[in-house]
Scaffold this motif. Sequence first.
Motif, PDB file in Angstrom:
ATOM      1  N   ARG A  20       0.835  -1.201   0.000  1.00 47.38           N
ATOM      2  CA  ARG A  20       0.000   0.000   0.000  1.00 47.38           C
ATOM      3  C   ARG A  20       0.869   1.250   0.000  1.00 47.38           C
ATOM      4  O   ARG A  20       0.631   2.187  -0.763  1.00 47.38           O
ATOM      5  N   TYR A  24       1.192   4.409  -2.834  1.00 45.25           N
ATOM      6  CA  TYR A  24       1.006   5.833  -2.556  1.00 45.25           C
ATOM      7  C   TYR A  24       2.284   6.633  -2.800  1.00 45.25           C
ATOM      8  O   TYR A  24       2.237   7.758  -3.289  1.00 45.25           O
ATOM      9  N   SER A  63      -5.850  12.079   4.724  1.00 43.56           N
ATOM     10  CA  SER A  63      -7.012  11.464   5.361  1.00 43.56           C
ATOM     11  C   SER A  63      -6.864   9.945   5.462  1.00 43.56           C
ATOM     12  O   SER A  63      -7.449   9.319   6.337  1.00 43.56           O
ATOM     13  N   ARG A  64      -6.053   9.363   4.569  1.00 43.88           N
ATOM     14  CA  ARG A  64      -5.802   7.922   4.630  1.00 43.88           C
ATOM     15  C   ARG A  64      -4.663   7.580   5.583  1.00 43.88           C
ATOM     16  O   ARG A  64      -4.377   6.420   5.815  1.00 43.88           O
TER      17      ARG A  64
END
Length: 87
Positions: A20, A24, A63-64
């Motif tokens: 992940r 990003y 926000s993640r």
Amino acid sequence: MANHKSAEKRARQTIKRTERNRFYRTRLKNITKAVREAAANNDKETAQNALKIANKSIHAMVSRGFLKKQTASRRVSRLALLVNKLA
């Protein structure tokens, strides 16, 4: 190799998080590169559009939980300065 159930779970979670984070991190680099390339080519309109996308995407990463709030603000600010110099 992991000997306990909890250690096995942690190993699985680490693999997921690594994938992940790599996604990003790559996305962040590509977004900023698009803004910088447009600015380097003195293409104001493309740079402004890329900056809008970058602003939205970078703050979505906050926000993640991928970036800290101040880090995102600093990155967006520096990109905005670069684009505003084209005016």
